[in-house]
Each structure stands twice: as C-alpha cells, then as structure tokens.
Design an enzyme around this catalytic site. Structure first.
Site, PDB file in Angstrom:
ATOM      1  N   VAL A  41      38.364  43.539  47.306  1.00  0.00           N
ATOM      2  CA  VAL A  41      38.924  42.865  46.136  1.00  0.00           C
ATOM      3  C   VAL A  41      37.787  42.211  45.351  1.00  0.00           C
ATOM      4  CG1 VAL A  41      40.659  41.242  45.318  1.00  0.00           C
ATOM      5  CG2 VAL A  41      40.996  42.396  47.506  1.00  0.00           C
ATOM      6  N   GLU A  42      37.622  42.631  44.111  1.00  0.00           N
ATOM      7  CA  GLU A  42      36.529  42.112  43.291  1.00  0.00           C
ATOM      8  C   GLU A  42      36.899  42.177  41.816  1.00  0.00           C
ATOM      9  OE1 GLU A  42      33.076  44.911  43.509  1.00  0.00           O
ATOM     10  OE2 GLU A  42      34.242  45.845  45.119  1.00  0.00           O
TER      11      GLU A  42
END
Length: 344
Positions: free
Chosen positions: A146-147
């Site tokens: 997740v970024e």
C-alpha cells in the site's frame, strides 16, 4: 513497489537474538522466510516458475482493481484471472514452484494501479474479490503493498482491514492466512499514514504477521554521504520501534525480539530509481547479515526479474529498468545472497 507495471522459512541458522526469543515467553514468533518479488506482468513475460524454483516463497505482484470493473481483481490492471491463466501461465507456473518445494505469496496493490480497497467501495464485493484470488491460487500468505494514493485513503484502509480480518476468520486453524503489509519507509521510519494503516489493521482484529518496509528509493530522506546499507538499517530500527508502539497501542505487548520478528526488509537490488542509489552485492550481504542478527521475520527484494546483468537490449545500465540490475553479476546472485540463512 514504487515502480511502474513494466518494472513494477525458517532460518537454517538463527541469529543470536532470534534464537534466544524462541525460548522466551509471550507471543509466539512467526517462522522467518525469504522470497523475492516477481513482476508477473512485465513483458516479455517472465518464467518465474523456473527462475524461482527452489525458493521457499515467491511474491507475485500485483493484483489490483480492474480499471473498468473496480470490484474485479486483475493482474496489473491488464489481465483478468482467467486471461492470466493462459497468457501468463499463472496456474502452471505456481504448480511448478510447488512441485519444487516452494509456495507463493500474492501481493495486492503496488504503485501502478488502484489497490482493490481503494477502487471498490462495497465491503462485501471487496471481500469477494480478495477471496476469489486467494481461493483460486490456494494462497497461504497475502501481502498488501500500500503506497502513494492508496496509503493516503483512510476509508479504503478501513475497508481493507475489515475484509482481511473476515478472510482470516474464514480460514481453518489448519490453513491460516498469514498477512503482511508492505509500506514505504525512510530512515526516520514509517510515515504517519503508514502507522495509521497498521493501527487500522490491528484495531480491526487482523492477525498481522508483520510490516515489510521498502528499503529503497530514499531520495532526500537519506543524509548526504549516507550509504544505502546505513540508511536501511536506520530505517529498520526506526520501524522496529514503531512496530512495538503500534502493537502496544492495540493491547499486544511485544518484546524487542518479537517486534523484529514482525518486521520485513525489501531492498531494490542494483540500480534504484533514484539516481545515485545503488544496492550492490556487498550491500546485499550486509543487509542479509543485519536481518539475521536482528531476527527479522522476512527478507524480500525487488525483483527476481532484475537479478541478472544487463545486455545491450536493456538500454543504459546506469538507469533502473525492469529486466536487470545494472551491475555485473551472475544470474540469481542477489537471490542467493539476500536469502542466505533463510530457507528449508
């Protein structure tokens, strides 16, 4: 991983800290493992079933939301699960890995497309999308990378956390789902958004195996003159402290050893995206030694596709690309160096 789609087990000999923790009290330690990421949608298609044979874990990236059907999983936004079976030979290659004694981890997210929880606002449909992937490939370990925009969306992060908790509840005790979150890191540690995501996971009841930090592409966060190894060790130590604090806030006290066990390290081998940032084989060996000494729970890297010397067809080796490290090396050498001390 912070790359485009075209890019982007147990220890044999435990470090002294980890070995001591096995006899301690409190929460059990997860079994440490090593496994490279594979960019399964890079073209020309990569034969990971052969290249990763013999590895205990191989991390397949990335499952994301279909651009036209936000609650439908796809590989990279390009191949539905059925199409991946034929075009990418997904089931065939996974079977080859298992026949060789290993298994796969499916990574959801990455930098190039929307993670399913970001695109799909229907909790039941989101749960079904995750379940479809995990069941189709009989996945024992799920990784949520997740970024960027995904990380900055607290509503999506809450949907993901609740869905993952439900997925774990559905599993039997004999076939649990191990869950990792993979997050960007700087030498100062996780960002506030990263900490919030971990807190949401724990608050939702997710049995989180750990936090895998991307020790790469530091840019301005790395001090002038600081080596990639030193920056990565500083980042790991900062994240280790944050892990202890986050678990404690969720009512789960971790010892120093247990917190290291819930941390993973993922460098980008060779030439990184940020000019001047390079992880060579000597640096990889130092990171591996650090990981074993601390007793980290996971060692990965980006990516198996790149674990070879560049040829003329790959372009300028001084610039990061999807297909080679940019360094003179033997094929598979980073896999061997970073995985040393991990494995069956």
């Amino acid at each position: 991983m912070n790359r485009s789609h075209r890019r982007f087990l147990p220890f044999l000999a435990l470090g002294s800290v980890a070995a001591a923790a096995l006899t301690g009290c409190g929460q059990d330690l997860n079994q440490p493992w090593a496994g490279p990421y594979v960019n399964v949608t890079a073209y020309p298609y990569f034969d990971f079933g052969a290249a990763a044979a013999g590895q205990s874990h191989t991390v397949l990236g990335f499952v994301v939301a279909d651009p036209e059907e936000p609650c439908t999983p796809s590989w990279g936004g390009y191949y539905g699960l059925e199409e991946a079976g034929t075009t990418l030979r997904m089931e065939e290659q996974i079977a080859a890995l298992r026949e060789a004694g290993g298994d796969v981890v499916v990574s959801f997210g990455g930098a190039a497309r929307d993670e399913l929880a970001t695109a799909c606002a229907d909790p039941d449909a989101l749960l079904g999308a995750y379940r479809q992937v995990l069941d189709r490939y009989a996945v024992p370990v799920a990784d949520f990378d997740v970024e960027l925009n995904d990380l900055e969306d607290p509503a999506a992060n809450q949907r993901r956390a609740e869905a993952v908790a439900r997925l774990q509840e559905e599993r039997s005790a004999e076939a649990p789902l191990e869950v990792w979150v993979t997050l960007p890191v700087s030498p100062a540690g996780l960002s506030e958004d990263g900490e919030n995501l971990v807190a949401q996971m724990l608050a939702a009841g997710v049995d989180l195996a750990g936090v895998n930090v991307m020790t790469m592409n530091y840019s301005e966060s790395r001090s002038s003159g600081q080596s990639m190894v030193d920056a990565s060790e500083e980042a790991a130590r900062a994240a280790h402290g944050q892990v202890r604090e986050l678990w404690a806030a969720a009512g789960q006290e971790l010892s120093e050893e247990q917190a290291w066990n819930r941390l993973g390290l993922t460098p980008m081998i060779g030439v990184n995206d940020v000019p001047g940032e390079v992880v060579d084989l000597e640096a990889a060996a130092q990171l591996n030694e650090f990981a074993r000494e601390q007793g980290v729970g996971r060692m990965s890297f980006w990516s198996l596709n790149r674990d070879r010397t560049c040829t003329a067809e790959h372009g300028d080796p001084a610039e990061a690309n999807d297909f080679c490290s940019g360094l003179e090396q033997e094929a598979g050498e980073f896999t061997r160096v970073l995985g040393r001390g991990f494995g069956d």
